[in-house]
Design a protein around this motif. Structure first.
Motif, PDB file in Angstrom:
ATOM      1  N   UNK A   1      44.685  48.762  51.448  1.00 18.01           N
ATOM      2  CA  UNK A   1      43.240  48.604  51.668  1.00 18.01           C
ATOM      3  C   UNK A   1      42.753  47.245  51.166  1.00 18.01           C
ATOM      4  N   UNK A   2      41.877  46.630  51.934  1.00 12.37           N
ATOM      5  CA  UNK A   2      41.310  45.343  51.530  1.00 12.37           C
ATOM      6  C   UNK A   2      40.373  45.546  50.345  1.00 12.37           C
ATOM      7  N   UNK A   3      39.677  46.655  50.310  1.00 13.25           N
ATOM      8  CA  UNK A   3      38.806  46.977  49.184  1.00 13.25           C
ATOM      9  C   UNK A   3      39.660  47.088  47.918  1.00 13.25           C
ATOM     10  N   UNK A   4      39.344  46.289  46.915  1.00 13.50           N
ATOM     11  CA  UNK A   4      40.117  46.275  45.673  1.00 13.50           C
ATOM     12  C   UNK A   4      41.243  45.259  45.673  1.00 13.50           C
ATOM     13  N   UNK A   5      41.468  44.601  46.792  1.00 14.71           N
ATOM     14  CA  UNK A   5      42.566  43.647  46.924  1.00 14.71           C
ATOM     15  C   UNK A   5      42.201  42.294  46.317  1.00 14.71           C
ATOM     16  N   UNK A   6      43.151  41.704  45.590  1.00 11.48           N
ATOM     17  CA  UNK A   6      42.988  40.346  45.082  1.00 11.48           C
ATOM     18  C   UNK A   6      43.287  39.381  46.219  1.00 11.48           C
ATOM     19  N   UNK A   7      42.280  38.572  46.575  1.00 12.65           N
ATOM     20  CA  UNK A   7      42.455  37.626  47.681  1.00 12.65           C
ATOM     21  C   UNK A   7      42.460  36.174  47.211  1.00 12.65           C
ATOM     22  N   UNK A   8      42.029  35.935  45.959  1.00 12.97           N
ATOM     23  CA  UNK A   8      42.052  34.586  45.379  1.00 12.97           C
ATOM     24  C   UNK A   8      42.858  34.667  44.093  1.00 12.97           C
ATOM     25  N   UNK A   9      43.757  33.688  43.896  1.00 15.67           N
ATOM     26  CA  UNK A   9      44.549  33.681  42.667  1.00 15.67           C
ATOM     27  C   UNK A   9      44.883  32.250  42.262  1.00 15.67           C
ATOM     28  N   UNK A  33      39.319  21.750  37.863  1.00  8.78           N
ATOM     29  CA  UNK A  33      39.778  20.403  38.211  1.00  8.78           C
ATOM     30  C   UNK A  33      38.539  19.537  38.435  1.00  8.78           C
ATOM     31  N   UNK A  34      38.115  18.810  37.408  1.00  6.11           N
ATOM     32  CA  UNK A  34      36.906  18.000  37.514  1.00  6.11           C
ATOM     33  C   UNK A  34      35.688  18.886  37.691  1.00  6.11           C
ATOM     34  N   UNK A  35      34.948  18.649  38.793  1.00  7.58           N
ATOM     35  CA  UNK A  35      33.745  19.439  39.074  1.00  7.58           C
ATOM     36  C   UNK A  35      34.042  20.697  39.881  1.00  7.58           C
ATOM     37  N   UNK A  36      35.306  20.945  40.200  1.00  4.87           N
ATOM     38  CA  UNK A  36      35.650  22.094  41.021  1.00  4.87           C
ATOM     39  C   UNK A  36      36.824  22.857  40.460  1.00  4.87           C
ATOM     40  N   UNK A  37      37.410  23.684  41.305  1.00  5.59           N
ATOM     41  CA  UNK A  37      38.581  24.478  40.963  1.00  5.59           C
ATOM     42  C   UNK A  37      39.576  24.293  42.090  1.00  5.59           C
ATOM     43  N   UNK A  38      40.872  24.219  41.747  1.00  6.99           N
ATOM     44  CA  UNK A  38      41.904  23.861  42.724  1.00  6.99           C
ATOM     45  C   UNK A  38      43.216  24.527  42.325  1.00  6.99           C
ATOM     46  N   UNK A  39      44.254  24.254  43.082  1.00 13.11           N
ATOM     47  CA  UNK A  39      45.631  24.680  42.824  1.00 13.11           C
ATOM     48  C   UNK A  39      45.866  26.172  42.994  1.00 13.11           C
ATOM     49  N   UNK A  40      44.923  26.865  43.610  1.00 11.12           N
ATOM     50  CA  UNK A  40      45.088  28.294  43.801  1.00 11.12           C
ATOM     51  C   UNK A  40      45.400  28.635  45.243  1.00 11.12           C
ATOM     52  N   UNK A  41      45.353  29.919  45.531  1.00  6.70           N
ATOM     53  CA  UNK A  41      45.612  30.425  46.876  1.00  6.70           C
ATOM     54  C   UNK A  41      44.518  31.415  47.268  1.00  6.70           C
ATOM     55  N   UNK A  42      44.308  31.511  48.579  1.00  3.44           N
ATOM     56  CA  UNK A  42      43.377  32.496  49.102  1.00  3.44           C
ATOM     57  C   UNK A  42      44.012  33.177  50.307  1.00  3.44           C
ATOM     58  N   UNK A  43      43.840  34.474  50.382  1.00  2.00           N
ATOM     59  CA  UNK A  43      44.336  35.273  51.498  1.00  2.00           C
ATOM     60  C   UNK A  43      43.192  35.515  52.473  1.00  2.00           C
TER      61      UNK A  43
END
Length: 160
Positions: free
Chosen positions: A95-103, A108-118
């Motif tokens: 089920x997509x509900x409850x699923x981790x889609x960003x990890x 990184x400076x003013x943002x966030x990087x180096x991760x993954x998204x499903x």
């Protein structure tokens, strides 16, 4: 007790109450500012094709400072929890509900990087970067392959 002593005690008590109230207000303001300087919180995703709200994603931070995001509410019309039938990893048919889609997102400076998204619709996992806009009320999430120029962005809206 003299009238002067009573007056001094009254002023001192009132001052203590005012300082305590100011402390509570300052703590509340700091909490609001901290919330708007980080993606930690709940975000409404928007469907690329229809422009309509799609799901709510809860972004959290672990002890090492990495961010992850989990689907906490699907806003599908039929109300049924969709499954990730297109996923090719351990999330297949879950089920997509409850699923981790960003990890794995790191500051990184003013943002966030180096991760993954499903993308649960096509089952593909992309590199991910994100940054805040509009005083922390919007989160621009970019999924890409190879270099960030080859990808697409979505703007998510912070929920209170």
């Amino acid at each position: 007790m003299t009238q002067f002593t009573q007056r001094a005690r009254s002023i001192t008590l009132r001052t203590v109450k005012q300082v305590a109230l100011a402390g509570v207000l300052l703590a509340s303001a700091v909490a609001v500012i901290a919330q708007t300087n980080t993606p930690v919180g709940t975000w409404q995703t928007i469907d690329d094709h229809t422009g309509q709200p799609k799901a709510l994603v809860q972004i959290t931070e672990d002890g090492s400072g990495q961010l992850s995001g989990k689907v906490i509410k699907g806003l599908a019309a039929n109300g049924q929890p969709n499954r990730c039938t297109a996923c090719t990893d351990e999330r297949k048919d879950r089920p997509i509900l409850g699923m981790t889609i960003i990890s794995g997102m790191k500051k990184d400076g003013d943002g966030w990087d180096q991760g993954q998204i499903l993308d649960p619709e096509n089952g593909k996992v992309y590199k991910c970067k994100m940054h805040l806009e509009d005083d922390g009320n919007k989160l621009v999430v970019r999924g890409y392959i190879g270099v960030a120029l080859l990808g697409r962005s979505q703007t998510w809206v912070r929920q209170q």
